[in-house]
Design a protein around this motif. Structure first.
Motif, PDB file in Angstrom:
ATOM      1  N   SER A  38       0.837  -1.340   0.041  1.00 58.66           N
ATOM      2  CA  SER A  38       0.090   0.036   0.146  1.00 58.66           C
ATOM      3  C   SER A  38       0.961   1.213  -0.054  1.00 58.66           C
ATOM      4  N   PRO A  39       0.285   2.382  -0.469  1.00 57.94           N
ATOM      5  CA  PRO A  39       0.980   3.616  -0.515  1.00 57.94           C
ATOM      6  C   PRO A  39       1.588   3.952   1.081  1.00 57.94           C
ATOM      7  N   ALA A  40       0.466   3.696   1.835  1.00 52.26           N
ATOM      8  CA  ALA A  40       0.868   4.162   3.207  1.00 52.26           C
ATOM      9  C   ALA A  40       2.165   3.389   3.686  1.00 52.26           C
ATOM     10  N   GLY A  41       2.121   2.076   3.232  1.00 53.72           N
ATOM     11  CA  GLY A  41       3.137   1.380   3.926  1.00 53.72           C
ATOM     12  C   GLY A  41       4.449   1.253   3.181  1.00 53.72           C
ATOM     13  N   GLY A  42       4.528   2.198   2.301  1.00 55.50           N
ATOM     14  CA  GLY A  42       5.825   2.235   1.265  1.00 55.50           C
ATOM     15  C   GLY A  42       5.832   1.945   0.062  1.00 55.50           C
ATOM     16  N   GLY A  43       4.559   1.227  -0.335  1.00 56.09           N
ATOM     17  CA  GLY A  43       4.489   1.045  -1.884  1.00 56.09           C
ATOM     18  C   GLY A  43       5.511  -0.111  -2.514  1.00 56.09           C
ATOM     19  N   TYR A  44       5.928  -0.932  -1.592  1.00 58.17           N
ATOM     20  CA  TYR A  44       6.906  -1.913  -2.063  1.00 58.17           C
ATOM     21  C   TYR A  44       6.369  -3.119  -2.976  1.00 58.17           C
ATOM     22  N   VAL A  45       7.129  -3.762  -3.754  1.00 57.58           N
ATOM     23  CA  VAL A  45       6.702  -4.617  -4.928  1.00 57.58           C
ATOM     24  C   VAL A  45       7.744  -5.875  -4.449  1.00 57.58           C
ATOM     25  N   GLY A  46       7.366  -6.785  -5.463  1.00 54.24           N
ATOM     26  CA  GLY A  46       8.108  -7.878  -5.604  1.00 54.24           C
ATOM     27  C   GLY A  46       8.618  -8.569  -4.138  1.00 54.24           C
ATOM     28  N   THR A  47       9.737  -9.274  -4.196  1.00 58.92           N
ATOM     29  CA  THR A  47      10.058  -9.836  -2.771  1.00 58.92           C
ATOM     30  C   THR A  47      10.023  -8.721  -1.576  1.00 58.92           C
ATOM     31  N   ALA A  48      10.182  -7.454  -1.883  1.00 61.71           N
ATOM     32  CA  ALA A  48      10.262  -6.378  -0.831  1.00 61.71           C
ATOM     33  C   ALA A  48       8.956  -6.270   0.012  1.00 61.71           C
TER      34      ALA A  48
END
Length: 295
Positions: A262-272
């Motif tokens: 989520s944007p609030a959580g950092g917007g991470y993708v993939g293995t992150a």
């Protein structure tokens, strides 16, 4: 439950307690009016010695902020004369007598003070906070004191109306104190200490996220900290209430991955965004939901 002994006041119990007669709580303000000695120590010595038979509940120095207490709140003190058959010291559930260490016209540190209103009134907010906790209303039934003159209230008012009175207003008494007083009700309540935020260890929740899903059903690691994280995920709409159980199981891992993406959580993708908490995403969650993150 109320504190019968004022927090922060030095306790000098005189014993000799007496029951109250009931009714609305009130406070009565006096000044010591001592032409020879204006010190707190002198008045304290008097009320714990030869003047114990006229002692109040509280002795208060508006210059230093010192406060002493001689009787518990639910006992009568001895600062008032009785009004015939009416025992004025016993009127009310509480009738808190406060002697202010002050004499009209006294000089302190080279400055002359005409009234209590002119003094620094140090720690007055602490007294007011205690009186409010006892149910003493923020009102002068007979009006705030305006001078050193008698202004006796009616028998009905004294008996039936709680709040603040000056010694000059109490029936059966002849004194004219305390004179003009500060605005007691503008006094800000003493601020309670800010509670410390709960702490969540990053190492603990990472361990739980890696071990709880693979363990036997019902296993939990670092339950209290995991519960804080799960409650925050529930508040974000990522975890159902039925799974807020203190175990960082597969559903909590999935919910945390949604938070990371989520944007609030950092917007991470993939293995992150694998559902294993990282420090940055956990700090973001804690900042929104009232916990701090340690390593």
């Amino acid at each position: 439950m109320v504190d019968l002994w004022m927090p922060g006041a030095a306790r000098h119990s005189l014993g000799n307690t007496g029951v109250m007669n009931g009714g609305p709580a009130r406070a009565v303000w006096h000044i010591t009016s001592n032409a020879k000695d204006w010190t707190f120590a002198n008045e304290l010595g008097w009320f714990t010695g030869g003047g114990a038979d006229v002692a109040p509940h509280l002795l208060y120095d508006p210059f230093t902020g010192q406060i002493a207490q001689f009787f518990p709140a639910d006992s009568r003190s001895l600062s008032l004369q009785n009004d015939g058959a009416v025992k004025t010291n016993r009127t009310g559930r509480y009738c808190i007598q406060i002697e202010i260490v002050f004499t009209a016209g006294e000089t302190v540190n080279g400055k002359k003070y005409a009234t209590v209103r002119d003094t620094p009134c140090k720690n007055l907010n602490q007294i007011m906070a205690w009186l409010r906790s006892l149910g003493v209303a923020d009102v002068w039934p007979g009006g705030a004191p305006t001078g050193f003159v008698r202004d006796t209230v009616s028998a009905a008012m004294w008996q039936d109306d709680g709040g603040h009175y000056g010694h000059h207003q109490v029936r059966g008494n002849s004194h004219v104190d305390p004179g003009p007083m500060p605005d007691l009700f503008a006094t800000a309540p003493a601020k309670p200490p800010t509670p410390a935020k709960p702490k969540v260890s990053l190492a603990h929740v990472v361990y739980a996220a890696k071990h709880d899903p693979a363990a036997a059903q019902g296993h939990t690691s670092h339950k209290a900290e995991v519960l804080l994280v799960e409650k925050a995920l529930r508040a974000e709409g990522f975890l159902s209430s039925q799974y807020v159980d203190g175990s960082f199981g597969t559903l909590t891992v999935t919910a945390y991955a949604r938070w990371q993406r989520s944007p609030a959580g950092g917007g991470y993708v993939g293995t992150a965004a694998d559902g294993i908490p990282g420090k940055a995403s956990l700090q973001r969650l804690g900042a929104k939901h009232g916990f701090t993150v340690t390593d």
